[in-house]
Scaffold this active site. Structure first.
Site, mmCIF file in Angstrom:
data_model
loop_
_atom_site.group_PDB
_atom_site.id
_atom_site.type_symbol
_atom_site.label_atom_id
_atom_site.label_comp_id
_atom_site.label_asym_id
_atom_site.label_seq_id
_atom_site.Cartn_x
_atom_site.Cartn_y
_atom_site.Cartn_z
ATOM 1 N N HIS A 1 73.276 86.579 20.501
ATOM 2 C CA HIS A 1 73.793 86.738 21.856
ATOM 3 C C HIS A 1 73.015 87.745 22.692
ATOM 4 C CE1 HIS A 1 77.230 84.228 20.981
ATOM 5 N NE2 HIS A 1 77.741 84.437 22.166
ATOM 6 N N GLU B 1 74.577 72.164 26.391
ATOM 7 C CA GLU B 1 73.394 72.669 27.095
ATOM 8 C C GLU B 1 72.350 71.598 27.405
ATOM 9 O OE1 GLU B 1 74.951 74.366 24.783
ATOM 10 O OE2 GLU B 1 75.414 76.279 25.730
#
Lengths: 325, 323
Positions: A129, A60
């Protein structure tokens, strides 16, 4: 008018921009052959090829940072961060780099980068999540923050985000990907910084974002049966915020409820409440009510998840509390 | 001309230019230390004394259109790339005439016109954007290279590994210049690096690497030229390891309690890149003094320029937040 799902609307905006402009490209984890973990970019590899629909390693910091570098060179990259939870891995690049290059350079640099990400509970994803972290980014000068709740809005706002000369954090909600509606034939850009009133009302303004817009509309329907007229106000862009629209709505209804899926404490609703009391205190007939997730990491078991995450019933209760005072 | 030089020996004239550039950085940094101690400069500062040959050797090898990202120790890179000392000094004084118009300061020197995409106060913070800039050059088919400066300490941070991995994977025209000065602030190599040869880190990604004596400006220039050519020719990114020495503290005022005094004295005496080139060229005392006088005047003038500069209005703080 074509009917598009929220998912298709995102894809439509991306594809439109990529057809018109070679400088627009997308990159992220699993976005090519797989079409993204949410299927948003399905089919785009075939049309645009691997250079412009760029699969990345699980990385990321580098993906976001590479987006910054390409944006500084005048391209308009759209980076997909698979889950909002994973923006934490890129936080340094987003907060210290993307947001600040413009200012630190004394206005020499522009960073026209869009970072798309998604989250949202309701399917037992557990604690890592489904967080709703949009509020964090509003705290950083230099970033724009968008959170669209309908197919039409997500399409028009994503277009504007791509063509904005600033880094834009673009939040999508997982449970909205499947909702459908008719959208305009031609893609109509929606200006960043302009709210949308989904439903006009007289007695209370519910300021809601993301999934809670739909929960608020359901609550408003219920409230109507109880003789309460609810206005549902979706800021759509959290930064910049349509303060004029917000204040005008509250001055009309004299009551305000804020509702989001993010944790209530320090959530975006806190800022909404602050703006309203600052600019419309004398118009308020009751304290501002807040609806948000309870203060716990999202638990796995459905009964616990359901307990933590707010829904229409919570919004309705808040409406009742405020009109009852 | 450049091509001929890269094959054979550099002309004495060219090397004298390098000497002048290095001396300019040295005198600039000394002046900065002096003005900081006099209380004239806000914030805090890191000077590049000892590392001038890396800055000059690399920046002299860059082509027009190439871009770079710098570090918290950025004055040398910025001056070496041709930003006028006046603009750098004015930035250190927080003036509108500064190269970041007073918004950046010592650790955020920018000069987009010269490809300086910004010094970075976060160790390793600028590396991902260099991979991204190089990706843009590749996608657009432009014969440009993006280059990052960073230190040995930065090879421990995630951005380093993620950026090199991505750059190699995508074969973008990037050069990663590691200025190995053997210290991460106060922490010596043996406390922060489990390996001695940092090129192994690049090798782990399959990346081509070059090691060079960072105190030899001619060697740095040649190595950087090779690295840039490799990247520009589409052969992929390069890790350029320049072994160098920080001949001062981490920051201005650092008492360096962590450094062995005798060893430090010896390093200062033996590892000065300006002394090395001066000896190599056989520059006479008189010639050197003349050169020194010239750069000294330039530095003095930069202080005068900066002091006479324009203070930003307080409310200018709110400009440039958004484009």
């Amino acid at each position: 008018m074509p009917e598009l799902s929220y998912r298709e609307a995102v894809r439509d905006a991306l594809s439109h921009a990529m057809r018109e402009d070679d400088d627009v490209f997308i990159m992220g984890e699993d976005i090519a052959e797989m079409g993204g973990s949410m299927g948003v970019t399905a089919g785009m590899l075939d049309e645009f090829g691997p250079d412009r629909v760029r699969n990345t390693p699980i990385s990321e910091m580098a993906i976001v940072g590479a987006g910054i570098g390409a944006a500084i060179q005048g391209m308009r990259p759209v980076v997909e961060v698979m889950y909002e939870d994973f923006t934490t891995l890129a936080m340094e690049q987003i907060v210290n780099q993307a947001a600040k290059h413009r200012s630190m350079s004394g206005g020499q640099l522009k960073v026209p980068l869009t970072i798309r990400t998604q989250g949202g509970a309701g399917w037992s994803p557990g604690a890592q999540h489904a967080q709703q972290l949009e509020g964090w980014f509003v705290h950083v000068p230099g970033l724009k923050v968008v959170f669209a709740s309908t197919p039409t809005d997500v399409r028009g706002l994503l277009w504007s985000a791509i063509y904005d000369d600033n880094p834009v954090m673009f939040f999508e909600h997982r449970t909205l990907y499947g909702i459908k509606e008719e959208v305009p034939d031609d893609l109509e850009p929606i200006p960043i910084g302009k709210a949308r009133v989904h439903r006009e009302g007289e007695d209370v303004t519910v300021v809601a974002t993301g999934r809670l817009v739909h929960e608020a509309l359901a609550a408003a329907q219920e409230a109507e049966g109880e003789g309460v007229s609810v206005e549902v106000f979706d800021p759509r862009t959290l930064q910049p915020l349509d303060e004029d629209g917000l204040v005008a709505s509250v001055k009309k209804t004299n009551r305000c409820v804020v509702a989001h899926e993010a944790v209530t404490r320090m959530g975006f609703g806190a800022e909404i409440a602050a703006v309203v009391q600052e600019k419309a205190f004398d118009w308020l007939d009751a304290p501002i009510e807040r609806v948000g997730a309870k203060f716990a990491p999202l638990p796995f078991a459905p009964v616990m998840e359901d307990y933590v995450v707010p829904d229409a019933a919570d919004v309705l209760e808040a409406i009742r509390r405020t009109v009852g005072r | 001309m450049a091509k001929v030089e890269r094959k054979g020996t550099l002309s004495e004239e060219r090397l004298r230019t390098f000497l002048r550039e290095m001396l300019l950085i040295r005198r600039f940094e000394e002046k900065v230390e002096e003005r900081f101690r006099a209380g004239e400069l806000p914030g805090f500062l890191h000077v590049a004394i000892g590392q001038e040959a890396v800055a000059v050797g690399v920046c002299q090898a860059l082509d027009d259109g190439d871009v770079f990202a710098s570090t918290h120790r950025a004055h040398g890179h910025t001056l070496a790339r041709g930003t006028h000392p006046n603009a750098v000094m004015a930035e250190l004084y927080g003036k509108l005439e500064g190269c970041s118009h007073g918004y950046g300061g010592s650790m955020h020197l920018y000069d987009i016109e010269r490809g300086n995409l910004g010094a970075n106060a976060v160790v390793g913070g600028g590396l991902p954007a260099i991979t991204g800039a190089a990706l843009a050059f590749k996608l657009r088919g432009e014969p440009r290279v993006a280059l990052a400066f960073f230190g040995d300490g930065a090879t421990n941070i995630g951005t380093f590994h993620e950026s090199l991995n991505l750059a190699q994977l995508w074969q973008v025209p990037a050069v990663f210049v590691c200025e190995n000065n053997h210290w991460a602030e106060s922490t010596p190599a043996h406390q922060q690096l489990p390996i001695e040869d940092l090129t192994k880190r690049a090798a782990a990604f399959g990346m081509h690497s070059i090691t060079v004596d960072g105190q030899d400006v001619e060697a740095v220039y040649r190595a950087a030229g090779r690295a840039l050519k490799h990247a520009r020719d589409g052969k992929g990114p390069v890790f350029l390891l320049a072994n160098t020495y920080r001949l001062v503290g981490h920051y201005v005022g650092d008492p360096q309690v962590y450094r062995d005094k005798e060893e430090f004295r010896e390093t200062r005496e033996t590892q000065d890149p300006i002394d090395h080139l001066r000896d190599k060229l056989g520059v006479s005392e008189a010639e050197f003094e003349e050169l020194d006088r010239e750069v000294h005047e330039l530095v003095e003038a930069s202080v005068e320029f900066a002091k006479a500069g324009t203070d930003p209005k307080p409310e200018d703080a709110l400009k440039n937040v958004y484009a």
